[in-house]
Write an enzyme that holds these catalytic residues in place. Structure first.
Site, mmCIF file in Angstrom:
data_model
loop_
_atom_site.group_PDB
_atom_site.id
_atom_site.type_symbol
_atom_site.label_atom_id
_atom_site.label_comp_id
_atom_site.label_asym_id
_atom_site.label_seq_id
_atom_site.Cartn_x
_atom_site.Cartn_y
_atom_site.Cartn_z
ATOM 1 C CD GLU A 78 1.924 25.847 -9.922
ATOM 2 O OE1 GLU A 78 1.060 25.963 -8.732
ATOM 3 O OE2 GLU A 78 1.854 26.754 -10.518
ATOM 4 C CE LYS A 122 -8.471 26.681 -26.019
ATOM 5 N NZ LYS A 122 -8.063 26.216 -25.119
ATOM 6 N N PRO A 123 -12.344 24.613 -23.379
ATOM 7 C CG PRO A 123 -12.992 22.359 -24.273
ATOM 8 C CD PRO A 123 -13.255 23.701 -24.789
ATOM 9 C CB ALA A 124 -6.798 22.575 -20.943
ATOM 10 C CD GLU A 175 -7.709 28.160 -9.650
ATOM 11 O OE1 GLU A 175 -6.443 27.597 -8.870
ATOM 12 O OE2 GLU A 175 -8.691 28.327 -9.306
ATOM 13 C CG LEU A 176 -3.596 34.641 -13.384
ATOM 14 C CD1 LEU A 176 -3.079 35.343 -13.364
ATOM 15 C CD2 LEU A 176 -3.998 33.351 -13.885
ATOM 16 C CD1 TRP A 212 -3.015 21.464 -18.398
ATOM 17 C CD2 TRP A 212 -2.958 19.847 -17.411
ATOM 18 N NE1 TRP A 212 -2.184 21.160 -18.483
ATOM 19 C CE2 TRP A 212 -2.055 20.404 -17.565
ATOM 20 C CE3 TRP A 212 -3.400 19.437 -15.976
ATOM 21 C CZ2 TRP A 212 -0.642 19.962 -16.679
ATOM 22 C CZ3 TRP A 212 -2.449 18.390 -15.874
ATOM 23 C CH2 TRP A 212 -1.267 19.344 -15.878
ATOM 24 C CG ASN A 213 -4.971 21.600 -12.783
ATOM 25 O OD1 ASN A 213 -6.351 22.153 -13.451
ATOM 26 N ND2 ASN A 213 -4.299 21.931 -11.648
ATOM 27 N N GLY A 220 -5.229 29.109 -15.048
ATOM 28 C CA GLY A 220 -4.089 28.917 -15.943
ATOM 29 C C GLY A 220 -2.567 29.511 -15.913
ATOM 30 C CB SER A 221 0.200 29.905 -17.134
ATOM 31 O OG SER A 221 0.196 31.051 -18.311
ATOM 32 C CB CYS A 243 -2.654 25.865 -8.854
ATOM 33 S SG CYS A 243 -4.738 25.697 -9.087
#
Length: 484
Positions: A387, A178-180, A253-254, A154-155, A231-232, A287
């Protein structure tokens, strides 16, 4: 409720058609600055995802040539730039970041379509090797990896999908996206653009809804040969476990825990400005933003003063209002995490240099979190171990170069780092020892379309941006030709 020509279909998109959820279930989308309901969108699951995958698989049979794909990319780029104010408004309303900043994100997204439009033909062209070996001419063909699943956070609602869909289209890969759930409207706006291009049926598909069901279908389907996820780290680890069943390719990308290092020979004003530009984008919900600010001891007080002066001038508010520098946090959970990091730091000896005491902050009344600076921080505090994802600057002093390298590297994450210092040779020695995929020198800038970006260690696998980002979506097929 939001009104926009780019939101005439509050729906998913499968096989060139706008669709609702099979169950009829809808998901509400809110403005985090005001709490106002903006819209509701379909809440989809496994069945819709399976159909999207099947349609994407059929699209592989009709991928057009590179010149046509270049035209798609150029058209998306042009439309994004032409409509950056309106798409930026949608982004601002559902995410909260200031409208001007949201328009900057639209421009950033357009840069990925621009870059891959420029390299699509050369980047996907066959390459004949110069040597004839075993009586054969050897040619390397770059084939689409296949159907790809693209899962975005979402960011950065438009930038993160641009990083993925631009190289996927350049490579000729059909996608299921798939979006947030917090920010689906910006994605729908992008699909309004893509739906007008005359793409092959099934080339791009949008499913909004249940993360567990949609993710499971993408990971379990043998037709989906690659999944790209931002994401996470916890979710990334789960995807890695699921990928082993079919040896599925992953791009991840975490999480990050970025050190921002200010050496005693740095231009302190430039470093403070760099920190401001880096830390407060998206209210600190990025991030790559500075999470731990290490300042050499003999310039610590002077730098802290410069930071406090700058942060004190920031205006927090509704992103659609003139003069707003920082918008709200995305939701109550995000607010609680930042508040918890602040409370933990103060309870364990940190000093509040600017901001409010934690017990005065209440997400129930507002998701606007005041930009905060704390001093006398040490590495044991939560704001250094985790984080933060919010507008909290922890200032940490250090003595020497070896010490700061050791402390900066004392994390499982390796996404981004920043070093400020006038002695280039000294700074480059430090950068060479940092285990972060993006190490900026005398700038707080994040990634750009022209260059590969990605993490080391627990911050991910693969690269987005640059020619390396295109290769993520290509398979190399080697063809030795023994014809005489």
């Amino acid at each position: 409720m939001i009104r926009s020509n780019f939101l005439s279909h509050l729906a998913g998109y499968v096989n060139d058609q706008w669709i609702a959820a099979d169950t009829g279930k809808r998901l509400d989308v809110f403005n985090p600055a005001t709490g106002e309901k903006l819209a509701d969108v379909p809440f989809m699951g496994a069945a819709e995802t399976r159909r999207a995958i099947a349609c994407a698989q059929r699209a592989l049979d009709s991928v057009p040539d590179a010149a046509t794909r270049r035209h798609w990319l150029e058209s998306i780029r042009d439309k994004l730039l032409e409509q950056q104010e309106e798409i930026g408004r949608i982004l601002c309303l559902e995410h909260g970041k200031p409208w001007k900043e949201a328009q900057g994100e639209v421009q950033y997204a357009a840069s990925f379509f621009d870059y891959y439009a420029k390299v699509v033909e050369t980047g996907t062209a066959p390459e004949t090797l110069p040597d004839k070996v075993k009586g054969c001419t050897w040619t390397l063909y770059k084939r689409p990896v296949g159907v790809v699943g693209l899962i975005t956070p979402w960011n950065f609602p438009i930038a993160m999908i641009a990083k993925k869909i631009a190289p996927a289209l350049a490579a000729g890969c059909p996608s299921v996206i798939k979006p947030a759930p917090d920010t689906p409207l910006t994605m729908i706006a992008l699909f309004e653009i893509m739906a007008s291009l005359g793409l092959p049926k099934g080339m791009v598909n949008l499913v909004i809804g249940d993360a567990v069901q949609i993710g499971a279908e993408l990971m379990n389907s043998p037709q989906v040969t690659m999944v790209s996820f931002t994401g996470s780290t916890a979710t990334g680890r789960l995807l890695m476990q699921q990928a082993t069943r079919q040896v599925k390719r992953l791009g991840l990308e975490l999480g990050g825990n970025a050190p921002f290092i200010v050496l005693d020979d740095a231009d302190l004003d430039a470093a403070a400005d760099g920190l401001m530009n880096n830390k407060f984008r998206g209210a600190g919900q990025t991030c790559v933003c500075a999470n731990r600010v290490y300042v050499q001891k003999n310039v610590y007080d002077a730098f802290a003063q410069k930071v406090v002066e700058r942060v004190g001038k920031l205006k927090v508010g509704d992103g659609m209002k003139e003069g707003t520098d920082i918008g709200p946090l995305i939701n109550a959970n995000g607010f609680a995490k930042v508040k918890g990091h602040l409370a933990d730091a103060l309870d364990n000896g940190a000093t509040l240099l600017l901001g409010k005491q934690p017990d005065t902050l209440d997400a129930a009344s507002s998701l606007l979190f005041p930009p905060t600076v704390v001093g006398n921080v040490d590495d044991t505090m939560r704001c250094c171990q985790e984080e933060t994802f919010g507008p909290l600057i922890p200032l940490i002093s250090f003595d020497g170069d070896d010490e700061v390298v050791r402390r900066a590297n004392d994390t499982e994450f390796g996404l981004a780092a920043y070093v400020f210092g006038k002695d280039r040779a000294r700074s480059q020695r430090i950068i060479a020892r940092l285990h972060f995929g993006h190490c900026a020198y005398n700038t707080g800038t994040g990634p750009a379309a022209i260059a590969p970006f990605g993490g080391m260690l627990s911050s991910g696998i693969g690269r987005e941006g640059g020619k390396e980002g295109l290769l993520e979506y290509l398979e190399i097929q080697t063809v030795p030709d023994g014809s005489q």
